[in-house]
Design a protein around this motif. Structure first.
Motif: not given
Length: 169
Positions: A27-29, A106-123, A151-157
């Protein structure tokens, strides 16, 4: 439908498994793409819509999602690296009205893309043992890695549903 909780409140299984983690990671990915598709090209008028009276605007929601994921990512990393660290709360209401929330989304969309990529790698690399690691939130108490990933997944949805409700009005 309860517009405050359009997808329901966070419900974490009593025994979170690595399969749950991988489901949430999927979901996060895909989230950044789905959010971008929802808000790309919106007019100022559309970005100023709210899902209910007194709620944040679509623009504020997008910035809030990035801010929140950033804070939750940091807590996840601390739980994985430190022994039960204490983490501060952040005042979401005050963050939502800081000058940077007037920036284009767009500034937050770019930020979010990187953060979520890192979260998914950890997961994808979490172990059963790591799911039980914890941090202590200064107001919400002890929270496990397993609960934080949920919560990371739920909060976004949760907030994507808010944005879709706002845009449908």
């Amino acid at each position: 439908m309860d517009v405050q909780f359009p997808i329901g409140k966070l419900a974490v299984p009593e025994n979170v498994t690595l399969d749950h983690i991988q489901e949430w990671a999927k979901q996060i990915e895909t989230y950044s793409t789905r959010l971008n598709e929802t808000v790309a090209g919106l007019s100022t008028e559309e970005l100023n819509k709210t899902y209910r009276e007194g709620a944040w605007t679509v623009r504020q929601l997008v910035h809030h999602i990035a801010d929140s994921q950033l804070n939750m990512y940091q807590r996840l990393k601390l739980a994985l690296t430190d022994d039960n660290p204490t983490v501060p709360a952040f005042d979401e209401e005050k963050w939502a009205v800081q000058p940077d929330t007037a920036l284009p989304v767009e500034s937050s969309l770019k930020m979010l893309e990187g953060i979520n990529e890192r979260i998914v790698a950890l997961a994808h690399h979490l172990t059963e043992e790591q799911l039980g690691r914890v941090f202590t939130h200064e107001t919400n108490g002890e929270i496990s890695v397993a609960t934080k990933v949920a919560k990371l997944a739920w909060h976004e949805e949760h907030h994507l549903a808010h944005i879709k409700i706002a845009l449908s009005k």
